[in-house]
Design a protein around this motif. Structure first.
Motif, PDB file in Angstrom:
ATOM      1  N   GLU A 147       0.831  -1.209   0.000  1.00  0.00           N
ATOM      2  CA  GLU A 147       0.000   0.000   0.000  1.00  0.00           C
ATOM      3  C   GLU A 147       0.863   1.256   0.000  1.00  0.00           C
ATOM      4  OE1 GLU A 147      -2.401  -0.504   3.404  1.00  0.00           O
ATOM      5  OE2 GLU A 147      -3.861  -1.814   2.416  1.00  0.00           O
ATOM      6  N   ALA A 148       1.921   1.231   0.773  1.00  0.00           N
ATOM      7  CA  ALA A 148       2.819   2.396   0.816  1.00  0.00           C
ATOM      8  C   ALA A 148       3.474   2.617  -0.555  1.00  0.00           C
ATOM      9  CB  ALA A 148       3.885   2.196   1.892  1.00  0.00           C
ATOM     10  N   ALA A 149       3.845   1.517  -1.202  1.00  0.00           N
ATOM     11  CA  ALA A 149       4.464   1.633  -2.522  1.00  0.00           C
ATOM     12  C   ALA A 149       3.473   2.200  -3.540  1.00  0.00           C
ATOM     13  CB  ALA A 149       4.971   0.271  -2.979  1.00  0.00           C
ATOM     14  N   ILE A 150       2.204   1.751  -3.452  1.00  0.00           N
ATOM     15  CA  ILE A 150       1.181   2.255  -4.364  1.00  0.00           C
ATOM     16  C   ILE A 150       0.964   3.747  -4.162  1.00  0.00           C
ATOM     17  CG2 ILE A 150      -1.278   2.157  -4.941  1.00  0.00           C
ATOM     18  CD1 ILE A 150      -1.158  -0.844  -4.318  1.00  0.00           C
ATOM     19  N   VAL A 151       0.888   4.155  -2.901  1.00  0.00           N
ATOM     20  CA  VAL A 151       0.721   5.585  -2.601  1.00  0.00           C
ATOM     21  C   VAL A 151       1.918   6.387  -3.114  1.00  0.00           C
ATOM     22  CG1 VAL A 151       0.539   7.278  -0.749  1.00  0.00           C
ATOM     23  CG2 VAL A 151      -0.761   5.145  -0.618  1.00  0.00           C
ATOM     24  N   LEU A 152       3.116   5.850  -2.924  1.00  0.00           N
ATOM     25  CA  LEU A 152       4.321   6.537  -3.384  1.00  0.00           C
ATOM     26  C   LEU A 152       4.332   6.679  -4.903  1.00  0.00           C
ATOM     27  CD1 LEU A 152       7.058   7.772  -2.746  1.00  0.00           C
ATOM     28  CD2 LEU A 152       8.056   5.471  -2.868  1.00  0.00           C
ATOM     29  N   ILE A 153       3.940   5.594  -5.576  1.00  0.00           N
ATOM     30  CA  ILE A 153       3.881   5.645  -7.041  1.00  0.00           C
ATOM     31  C   ILE A 153       2.849   6.667  -7.497  1.00  0.00           C
ATOM     32  CG2 ILE A 153       3.239   4.326  -9.097  1.00  0.00           C
ATOM     33  CD1 ILE A 153       4.410   1.853  -7.699  1.00  0.00           C
ATOM     34  N   ALA A 154       1.716   6.722  -6.807  1.00  0.00           N
ATOM     35  CA  ALA A 154       0.682   7.699  -7.147  1.00  0.00           C
ATOM     36  C   ALA A 154       1.215   9.118  -7.004  1.00  0.00           C
ATOM     37  CB  ALA A 154      -0.551   7.483  -6.266  1.00  0.00           C
ATOM     38  N   PHE A 155       1.934   9.355  -5.908  1.00  0.00           N
ATOM     39  CA  PHE A 155       2.531  10.686  -5.719  1.00  0.00           C
ATOM     40  C   PHE A 155       3.518  11.023  -6.830  1.00  0.00           C
ATOM     41  CE2 PHE A 155       1.222  10.576  -1.158  1.00  0.00           C
ATOM     42  CZ  PHE A 155       0.611  11.815  -1.116  1.00  0.00           C
ATOM     43  N   VAL A 156       4.329  10.056  -7.203  1.00  0.00           N
ATOM     44  CA  VAL A 156       5.314  10.282  -8.256  1.00  0.00           C
ATOM     45  C   VAL A 156       4.632  10.591  -9.586  1.00  0.00           C
ATOM     46  CG1 VAL A 156       7.127   9.209  -9.625  1.00  0.00           C
ATOM     47  CG2 VAL A 156       7.099   8.894  -7.147  1.00  0.00           C
TER      48      VAL A 156
END
Length: 243
Positions: free
Chosen positions: A17-26
């Motif tokens: 989930e953290a990786a998905i959120v990070l990718i979304a931010f990027v």
């Protein structure tokens, strides 16, 4: 053991989930950066175009190419010939009557703000264009007996005198036959003041000593070229140099 396995499983899910959120931010940041950069490039390009257009309008596309010559008759200056060409680095200039314009005035005596308007050439109806690209044919059209025009002051003044205002733009040879002044081409702006005198009775017959005349050539793009000369005190010669 079951508790430990469940803990490890939940830990993995939280990491995804953290990786998905990070990718979304990027992705969002990249999209915003693209928009900002694109707007920046667009603004820069538009600013460049505006500055280029402003420079083109502020600078003159035409310049005097030599000496202004004049003809004298019966103690009056009757005609002036102004050689012009493109300024260095300027684009082609359309000198078609109605697109370009010429104003002629005599200080304290009057003038015309639009003296270059007729692009029609109908010799049968005694209507002659003010943009002359073939001087020989033009002189024949107005009834002159001539084989080849030599671009003498007399010939030029005769050509201008056939127009409604006494103003003509005559292309030197060689030229490609159109009304566009291009690099390497030269034109002569001719003002016949005797014909102008038919409109302004105060200059009927020509200009007198100490008269000041101005000719303003207005191209479609670029600032106008203004030529100002004063009639000399002595008009003893038939052809004079006005500088």
């Amino acid at each position: 053991m079951r508790y430990v396995k469940r803990f490890r499983l939940l830990k993995g899910i939280v990491g995804i989930e953290a990786a998905i959120v990070l990718i979304a931010f990027v992705v969002v940041a990249a999209a915003l950066a693209f928009v900002v950069l694109n707007m920046g490039f667009y603004t820069t390009q538009r600013s460049k175009e505006v500055m280029g257009q402003g420079l083109a309008q502020a600078s003159s596309a035409l310049e005097i190419d030599g000496t202004v010559l004049a003809k004298v008759d019966s103690g009056k200056l009757v005609c002036a010939v102004i050689p012009i060409r493109l300024s260095a680095g300027q684009k082609d200039v359309d000198l078609t009557p109605g697109k370009a314009d010429i104003a002629v005035w005599v200080v304290d005596k009057g003038g015309l703000t639009a003296a270059y308007t007729n692009a029609v050439h109908e010799p049968r109806n005694n209507i002659y264009t003010q943009a002359v690209t073939n001087l020989t044919k033009y002189l024949i059209d107005i009834g002159e007996t001539i084989e080849v025009a030599n671009f003498t002051i007399d010939e030029l003044c005769t050509a201008a005198g056939a127009t409604w205002s006494g103003v003509a733009v005559v292309w030197r040879v060689p030229n490609n036959g159109d009304n566009v002044l291009q690099a390497g081409e030269k034109v002569l702006v001719v003002v016949n003041f005797t014909k102008l005198g038919g409109i302004l009775t105060v200059v009927d017959g020509g200009l007198e000593p100490y008269d000041i005349f101005k000719v303003e050539i207005k191209p479609p793009i670029g600032s106008a070229l203004t030529v100002e000369r004063q009639v000399p005190a002595s008009l003893a010669y038939t052809y004079i140099d006005l500088g």
